[in-house]
Motif scaffolding. Sequence first.
Motif, PDB file in Angstrom:
ATOM      1  N   SER A 284       0.835  -1.143  -0.040  1.00 28.27           N
ATOM      2  CA  SER A 284      -0.017   0.017  -0.015  1.00 28.27           C
ATOM      3  C   SER A 284       0.564   1.402  -0.228  1.00 28.27           C
ATOM      4  O   SER A 284       0.142   2.647  -0.609  1.00 28.27           O
ATOM      5  CB  SER A 284      -1.251   0.057   1.405  1.00 28.27           C
ATOM      6  N   HIS A 285       2.185   0.863   1.111  1.00 29.30           N
ATOM      7  CA  HIS A 285       2.967   2.062   0.587  1.00 29.30           C
ATOM      8  C   HIS A 285       3.439   2.357  -0.940  1.00 29.30           C
ATOM      9  O   HIS A 285       3.803   4.066  -1.008  1.00 29.30           O
ATOM     10  CB  HIS A 285       3.709   2.534   1.482  1.00 29.30           C
ATOM     11  N   TYR A 286       4.653   1.545  -1.624  1.00 24.96           N
ATOM     12  CA  TYR A 286       4.521   1.845  -2.604  1.00 24.96           C
ATOM     13  C   TYR A 286       3.869   1.629  -3.582  1.00 24.96           C
ATOM     14  O   TYR A 286       4.303   1.994  -5.378  1.00 24.96           O
ATOM     15  CB  TYR A 286       6.101   0.839  -3.397  1.00 24.96           C
TER      16      TYR A 286
ATOM     17  N   PRO B 247       0.700   3.036  -5.393  1.00 20.99           N
ATOM     18  CA  PRO B 247       0.107   4.367  -5.699  1.00 20.99           C
ATOM     19  C   PRO B 247       1.176   5.040  -6.781  1.00 20.99           C
ATOM     20  O   PRO B 247       1.018   5.559  -7.432  1.00 20.99           O
ATOM     21  CB  PRO B 247      -0.329   5.405  -4.671  1.00 20.99           C
ATOM     22  N   ASP B 248       2.778   4.739  -6.132  1.00 16.30           N
ATOM     23  CA  ASP B 248       3.968   5.787  -7.319  1.00 16.30           C
ATOM     24  C   ASP B 248       3.374   4.570  -8.291  1.00 16.30           C
ATOM     25  O   ASP B 248       4.305   5.278  -8.920  1.00 16.30           O
ATOM     26  CB  ASP B 248       4.696   5.374  -6.078  1.00 16.30           C
ATOM     27  N   LEU B 249       4.027   3.159  -7.860  1.00 17.82           N
ATOM     28  CA  LEU B 249       4.400   2.784  -9.058  1.00 17.82           C
ATOM     29  C   LEU B 249       2.804   3.235 -10.034  1.00 17.82           C
ATOM     30  O   LEU B 249       3.600   2.234 -10.961  1.00 17.82           O
ATOM     31  CB  LEU B 249       4.562   0.842  -8.568  1.00 17.82           C
ATOM     32  N   GLN B 250       1.620   2.986  -9.695  1.00 15.27           N
ATOM     33  CA  GLN B 250       1.293   2.761 -10.295  1.00 15.27           C
ATOM     34  C   GLN B 250       0.500   4.408 -11.324  1.00 15.27           C
ATOM     35  O   GLN B 250       0.832   4.031 -12.760  1.00 15.27           O
ATOM     36  CB  GLN B 250      -0.722   2.545  -9.958  1.00 15.27           C
ATOM     37  N   ARG B 251       1.401   5.073 -10.538  1.00 18.14           N
ATOM     38  CA  ARG B 251       1.289   6.470 -11.104  1.00 18.14           C
ATOM     39  C   ARG B 251       2.174   6.694 -12.232  1.00 18.14           C
ATOM     40  O   ARG B 251       2.487   7.057 -13.375  1.00 18.14           O
ATOM     41  CB  ARG B 251       1.839   7.596  -9.872  1.00 18.14           C
ATOM     42  N   SER B 252       3.514   5.721 -11.911  1.00 15.50           N
ATOM     43  CA  SER B 252       4.614   5.293 -13.003  1.00 15.50           C
ATOM     44  C   SER B 252       4.322   5.165 -14.020  1.00 15.50           C
ATOM     45  O   SER B 252       4.517   5.336 -14.953  1.00 15.50           O
ATOM     46  CB  SER B 252       6.287   5.223 -12.340  1.00 15.50           C
ATOM     47  N   LYS B 253       3.658   4.276 -14.043  1.00 14.12           N
ATOM     48  CA  LYS B 253       2.727   3.104 -15.174  1.00 14.12           C
ATOM     49  C   LYS B 253       2.306   4.546 -15.993  1.00 14.12           C
ATOM     50  O   LYS B 253       1.976   3.661 -17.489  1.00 14.12           O
ATOM     51  CB  LYS B 253       2.324   1.891 -14.210  1.00 14.12           C
TER      52      LYS B 253
END
Length: 115
Positions: free
Chosen positions: A34-36, A38-44
């Motif tokens: 849950s911490h990482y 959202p950032d990974l989805q935004r990066s994707k």
Amino acid sequence: AIGLSDASPDEGVVEDLPLIDEKAVEQLTEGLISHYLPDLQRSKLALQELTQNQVVLLETLEQEISKFKECNSILDINVLFSEAKHYHNKLVNIRNEMMMLHEKTSKLKVSEKYF
């Protein structure tokens, strides 16, 4: 008597490990995700948008390249027309010279008849 060297090196290790709480592991995993995530989805999403923009840019570049090729072929055609005009003028001059020579030879033939 059993010596110290007879004992297995792993003996007693299992008992030394603390018991692993499966629920704690699951909660830690969920917390990490849950911490990482959202950032990974935004990066994707940003990478997908970048890829789409690159595709558009490549298509635009291909169109521009084809325009330049068309311009070059038009220039080549213009050169061909200029050369064709030049050679046409040469042919006209040769034809005029041949007509003049024909007239002269005809006059010579006529004048030969009288001599």
